[in-house]
Write an enzyme that holds these catalytic residues in place. Structure first.
Site, PDB file in Angstrom:
ATOM      1  CE  LYS B  78       3.312   3.988  -1.407  1.00 51.18           C
ATOM      2  NZ  LYS B  78       2.475   4.452  -2.709  1.00 51.18           N
ATOM      3  CB  SER B 158       5.268   4.683  -5.540  1.00 56.24           C
ATOM      4  OG  SER B 158       3.912   4.978  -5.203  1.00 56.24           O
ATOM      5  CB  SER B 182       1.661   4.841  -7.121  1.00 58.44           C
ATOM      6  OG  SER B 182       2.719   5.334  -7.761  1.00 58.44           O
TER       7      SER B 182
END
Lengths: 95, 490
Positions: B78, B158, B182
């Site tokens: 990420k 997210s 998330s």
């Protein structure tokens, strides 16, 4: 709680985010919406309840007060939009 | 070699060890899949050269009969994790061009375990969002579509890039982070497995900070076992994070097949929301039946302050974010927009560099921490947070884990829910409580809804008892036997 334009302007200044005057009304409306929804917390009886300030019950560990890192200004400043001689460069602050 | 990208981490690891495949083959199959799925916009930065070099190094280690727990396994990271010398943007314009001179502890641990880096994955800006539409790099698309429909769906957020890339078989697993849901919400939206471990299990050092008392790193993968293998490598004490837990990391992999016989599973009645879609409740009922069949008993429990969790979150997370994001000042890294004075330069930089959702949260955070409002908002929210934790502590006197739905709906279309911030926030209604209480939670695919979209079940465990979470998650996985894949991948 509904926020007015002046409060939003003040908060934006505190947060150092430029909000154009034309956007203040809309921003005030959006923030008021969220804050109004948050206000349901006023229903909760919190008498005698300690605020939760730490997630895990743990003591912060101590360490010796020694210098273990540093002395690398070039690396620290390598991502700066403007730098010189291992320093950050900013607009003139003192006249 | 399409089959290579459909292997699980556990299968690939065994095949690598047995020298049936090489990491070079496995990696090039994934690099090809990454190219073929570029339309999803899951990656911010692709690192094929690095991947090939990592694979060659892994193959040399494997040839000697050595190697770490993820030796030769291609993963995505990420874009919130700092990676040395590789662009790290946190999905924000304000971090344009930022190449950290250091590596996050979690990603460093993965490289130590032998993993191969494929690239950096797209995400909501500063991890603020539930749909991946707030990214400066554009929305990520969910590889799943409704049956017979063509509308592009969100992958959740997210960690939307992480979830989409794992579901699309472009990576075998990915790192993610979870502040209010998330990891678990995008996992549920994409038919993947995501675990947020206990607060303190993974070091936060080198992860771009959003809300420090809530942020935790964790993996997204395609099976419970794979998520356990990844979490094992990511976990552990780090003196560089003062909230990292100085506890031994249990053998997560061994816990996966432990079974649920004799376990007591709590079913919180407050999660039966008014107006919850029938498909969500039906799946939950199925999950309860599956666990009973596997030998667990279920007990109705009460978590009375559940409905206050989201409003508490939307005080505490923005407050911490407004403080953490103060560092983006146009001086030390990223974007700078000139101004006549230093203050004007700050204001111009932050106005241009932050997107609408980030600005909204920074302003809310600044407001709730400002003089005169601190007690009414921030302190009150912290007190209610104590009550939410107390609810769980009480519940865990009688149960070993808690079963809930992971999300209140399946994936929705890109553009839906985007004009009402509060409607978007409600996505995290089932996940946010675990962040506030610091507890581990896993999302496991439970089945498809009538539209053919995946739905997830969530298991929440006691603090530092990820082992039970994995065991219960595995029991659900076995019973659900989720084999569906996004169309076009079969």
């Amino acid at each position: 709680m509904s926020l007015d334009k002046d409060t939003v302007r003040k908060v934006a200044t505190l947060a150092r985010i430029k909000v154009p005057d034309a956007d203040l009304d809309n921003m005030a409306k959006e923030l008021s919406g969220v804050l109004g929804w948050i206000e349901q917390l006023n229903e909760v009886d919190v008498t005698g309840v300690e605020p939760m300030t730490s997630v895990a019950k743990m003591k912060l560990t101590m360490r010796a007060d020694d210098v273990t890192d540093g002395g690398d200004a070039e690396t620290v400043t390598q991502n700066a939009p403007e730098g010189a001689h291992g320093f950050f460069v900013v607009p003139k602050v003192v006249e | 070699m399409a089959a290579l990208t459909h292997m699980t981490i556990a299968e690939a690891r065994a095949a690598l060890k047995a020298k049936k495949i090489s990491s070079a083959e496995l990696t090039s199959a994934h690099l090809k899949a990454m190219e073929e799925t570029r339309g999803l916009n899951a990656f911010v930065t692709e690192t094929p050269e690095r991947a090939k070099a990592d694979a060659a190094r892994a193959d040399a280690v494997l040839a000697k009969g050595e190697g770490g727990s993820l030796e030769g396994i291609p993963l995505g990271i990420k874009d919130l994790f700092c990676t040395e010398g590789i662009l790290t943007t946190a999905g924000s314009h304000i971090l344009d061009g930022f190449k950290p001179p250091y590596e996050s502890t979690v990603s460093a641990k993965l490289w130590q375990a032998g993993a191969v880096m494929l690239g950096k994955l797209n995400m909501d800006e500063f991890a603020m969002g539930s749909s991946n539409i707030t990214s400066h790099h554009g929305p990520v698309k969910n590889p799943w579509r409704k049956k017979g429909g063509n509308a592009e769906l969100v992958p959740g957020g997210s960690s939307g890039g992480s979830a989409a890339a794992v579901a699309a078989r472009a990576v075998m697993g990915a790192t993610a982070t979870d502040t209010g849901g998330s990891i678990r919400q995008p996992a549920a939206f994409t038919g993947t497995v995501g675990i947020k471990p206990t607060y303190g299990r993974c070091s936060r050092w080198g992860i771009v900070a959003f809300a420090s008392s809530l942020d935790q790193a964790g993996p997204i993968a395609r099976t419970v076992l794979d998520s356990a293998i990844m979490l094992q490598a990511m976990s552990g004490y780090d003196p560089k994070d003062s909230t990292s837990a100085n506890l031994p990391v249990p053998n997560f992999e061994a816990a996966v097949e432990r079974g649920v016989k004799g376990l007591k599973i709590g079913i919180p009645k407050e999660y039966r929301l008014d107006g919850a879609p029938k498909e969500i409740i039906d799946l939950w009922e199925k999950g309860i039946a599956w666990l009973k069949d596997a030998g667990a008993t279920t007990v109705e429990i009460s978590l009375p302050h559940t409905k206050y969790a989201l409003p508490v979150y939307y005080v505490i997370a923005p407050a911490e974010a407004s403080s953490n994001l103060a560092r983006y000042d146009g001086v030390r890294f990223g974007l700078r927009v000139p101004g006549k004075t230093l203050d004007e330069m700050y204001e111009n930089t932050r106005a241009a560099g932050f997107g609408a959702e980030v600005k909204r949260r920074v302003l809310i955070g600044t407001y709730v921490l400002s003089a005169g409002y601190y007690d009414a908002y921030y302190l009150r929210a912290q007190r209610v947070r104590s009550l939410i934790l107390r609810d769980f502590t009480e519940a865990y006197r009688q149960v070993d884990a808690i079963l809930t739905p992971a999300t209140p709906s399946a994936a929705f279309a890109i553009g839906e829910k985007s004009d009402d911030p509060v409607a978007m926030y409600l996505n995290d209604v089932f996940t946010v409580t675990a962040n506030l209480a610091g507890l581990p939670g896993i999302s496991v695919p439970g089945g498809l809804n009538a539209d053919g979209l995946p739905l997830g079940l969530q298991v929440i465990g006691r603090a530092f008892d990820e082992e039970t979470v994995f065991a219960v998650g595995r029991a659900l996985e076995k019973a659900a036997n989720f084999t569906a894949m996004p169309e076009g991948l079969r």
